[in-house]
Design a protein around this motif. Sequence first.
Motif, PDB file in Angstrom:
ATOM      1  N   HIS A 193     -10.389   4.047   9.007  1.00  0.00           N
ATOM      2  CA  HIS A 193      -9.266   3.697   8.126  1.00  0.00           C
ATOM      3  C   HIS A 193      -7.925   3.556   8.846  1.00  0.00           C
ATOM      4  O   HIS A 193      -6.901   3.343   8.196  1.00  0.00           O
ATOM      5  CB  HIS A 193      -9.106   4.775   7.042  1.00  0.00           C
ATOM      6  CG  HIS A 193     -10.369   5.115   6.341  1.00  0.00           C
ATOM      7  ND1 HIS A 193     -10.975   4.273   5.450  1.00  0.00           N
ATOM      8  CD2 HIS A 193     -11.161   6.222   6.422  1.00  0.00           C
ATOM      9  CE1 HIS A 193     -12.081   4.841   4.979  1.00  0.00           C
ATOM     10  NE2 HIS A 193     -12.220   6.010   5.563  1.00  0.00           N
TER      11      HIS A 193
ATOM     12  N   ILE B  35       0.769   1.695   5.436  1.00  0.00           N
ATOM     13  CA  ILE B  35       1.408   2.302   4.273  1.00  0.00           C
ATOM     14  C   ILE B  35       2.877   1.919   4.304  1.00  0.00           C
ATOM     15  O   ILE B  35       3.542   2.086   5.330  1.00  0.00           O
ATOM     16  CB  ILE B  35       1.262   3.834   4.302  1.00  0.00           C
ATOM     17  CG1 ILE B  35      -0.219   4.213   4.365  1.00  0.00           C
ATOM     18  CG2 ILE B  35       1.927   4.463   3.092  1.00  0.00           C
ATOM     19  CD1 ILE B  35      -0.452   5.659   4.713  1.00  0.00           C
TER      20      ILE B  35
ATOM     21  N   ARG C 138      -8.145   5.967  -0.373  1.00  0.00           N
ATOM     22  CA  ARG C 138      -9.069   5.408   0.622  1.00  0.00           C
ATOM     23  C   ARG C 138      -9.722   6.512   1.440  1.00  0.00           C
ATOM     24  O   ARG C 138     -10.915   6.452   1.734  1.00  0.00           O
ATOM     25  CB  ARG C 138      -8.324   4.432   1.520  1.00  0.00           C
ATOM     26  CG  ARG C 138      -9.232   3.688   2.452  1.00  0.00           C
ATOM     27  CD  ARG C 138      -8.562   2.457   2.980  1.00  0.00           C
ATOM     28  NE  ARG C 138      -9.310   1.877   4.075  1.00  0.00           N
ATOM     29  CZ  ARG C 138      -8.869   0.913   4.840  1.00  0.00           C
ATOM     30  NH1 ARG C 138      -7.671   0.399   4.617  1.00  0.00           N
ATOM     31  NH2 ARG C 138      -9.588   0.437   5.813  1.00  0.00           N
TER      32      ARG C 138
ATOM     33  N   ARG D 196       0.850  -1.185   0.000  1.00  0.00           N
ATOM     34  CA  ARG D 196       0.000   0.000   0.000  1.00  0.00           C
ATOM     35  C   ARG D 196       0.886   1.236   0.000  1.00  0.00           C
ATOM     36  O   ARG D 196       1.791   1.354   0.813  1.00  0.00           O
ATOM     37  CB  ARG D 196      -0.885   0.038   1.241  1.00  0.00           C
ATOM     38  CG  ARG D 196      -1.794  -1.142   1.351  1.00  0.00           C
ATOM     39  CD  ARG D 196      -3.114  -0.805   0.746  1.00  0.00           C
ATOM     40  NE  ARG D 196      -4.046  -1.866   1.053  1.00  0.00           N
ATOM     41  CZ  ARG D 196      -5.029  -2.181   0.271  1.00  0.00           C
ATOM     42  NH1 ARG D 196      -5.220  -1.529  -0.840  1.00  0.00           N
ATOM     43  NH2 ARG D 196      -5.841  -3.153   0.591  1.00  0.00           N
TER      44      ARG D 196
ATOM     45  N   ALA E  26      -3.530   5.300   0.309  1.00  0.00           N
ATOM     46  CA  ALA E  26      -4.155   5.845   1.518  1.00  0.00           C
ATOM     47  C   ALA E  26      -4.986   7.078   1.185  1.00  0.00           C
ATOM     48  O   ALA E  26      -6.095   7.248   1.691  1.00  0.00           O
ATOM     49  CB  ALA E  26      -3.093   6.171   2.554  1.00  0.00           C
TER      50      ALA E  26
ATOM     51  N   MET F 258      -5.086   0.847   8.122  1.00  0.00           N
ATOM     52  CA  MET F 258      -4.398   0.737   6.830  1.00  0.00           C
ATOM     53  C   MET F 258      -2.899   0.991   7.018  1.00  0.00           C
ATOM     54  O   MET F 258      -2.491   1.996   7.586  1.00  0.00           O
ATOM     55  CB  MET F 258      -4.955   1.735   5.830  1.00  0.00           C
ATOM     56  CG  MET F 258      -4.291   1.621   4.476  1.00  0.00           C
ATOM     57  SD  MET F 258      -5.040   2.743   3.295  1.00  0.00           S
ATOM     58  CE  MET F 258      -4.290   2.130   1.806  1.00  0.00           C
TER      59      MET F 258
ATOM     60  N   THR G   1       1.008   2.807  10.029  1.00  0.00           N
ATOM     61  CA  THR G   1      -0.437   2.787   9.832  1.00  0.00           C
ATOM     62  C   THR G   1      -0.948   4.231   9.799  1.00  0.00           C
ATOM     63  O   THR G   1      -0.261   5.156  10.259  1.00  0.00           O
ATOM     64  CB  THR G   1      -1.152   2.033  10.968  1.00  0.00           C
ATOM     65  OG1 THR G   1      -0.929   2.737  12.199  1.00  0.00           O
ATOM     66  CG2 THR G   1      -0.676   0.592  11.071  1.00  0.00           C
ATOM     67  N   LEU G   2      -2.149   4.398   9.285  1.00  0.00           N
ATOM     68  CA  LEU G   2      -2.757   5.727   9.306  1.00  0.00           C
ATOM     69  C   LEU G   2      -2.947   6.215  10.739  1.00  0.00           C
ATOM     70  O   LEU G   2      -2.865   7.409  11.001  1.00  0.00           O
ATOM     71  CB  LEU G   2      -4.092   5.726   8.574  1.00  0.00           C
ATOM     72  CG  LEU G   2      -4.016   5.932   7.074  1.00  0.00           C
ATOM     73  CD1 LEU G   2      -5.397   5.815   6.438  1.00  0.00           C
ATOM     74  CD2 LEU G   2      -3.403   7.267   6.732  1.00  0.00           C
TER      75      LEU G   2
ATOM     76  N   THR H 235      -5.963  14.664   3.160  1.00  0.00           N
ATOM     77  CA  THR H 235      -4.772  14.153   2.478  1.00  0.00           C
ATOM     78  C   THR H 235      -3.564  15.042   2.769  1.00  0.00           C
ATOM     79  O   THR H 235      -2.471  14.541   3.038  1.00  0.00           O
ATOM     80  CB  THR H 235      -5.018  14.051   0.967  1.00  0.00           C
ATOM     81  OG1 THR H 235      -6.076  13.109   0.748  1.00  0.00           O
ATOM     82  CG2 THR H 235      -3.774  13.581   0.238  1.00  0.00           C
TER      83      THR H 235
END
Length: 95
Positions: free
Chosen positions: A27, A32, A10, A2, A7, A30, A40-41, A60
């Motif tokens: 999320h 990355i 998503r 990913r 991300a 997730m 992770t996020l 973002t």
Amino acid sequence: MRTIQDASDRLGTHRYPATRDELLAAHGDMEIEFSNGSETLTEILGRLDSETYDTHEEATAAMYSAVSSMAIGRKHYSDRDPFSPGTDGRDQTSL
């Protein structure tokens, strides 16, 4: 694998406005992957104060601002810097 773009995509599926905590609940798991590791996020957005994002673009931008140094590759390296005065890039020139 990913990427950070995955991300962002998503996060684009979420309804806005949304708080950081809402994004993390939906999320946060997730992961990355970067060239020097992964996060992770939850780890990324967890570095930020809790706030409300009005748009996907705001969320973002916040994510990009909070990634760790694992995302940058070689630190302090740029192949775009100009040469120093008195040099041609290989050998110094005596003044």
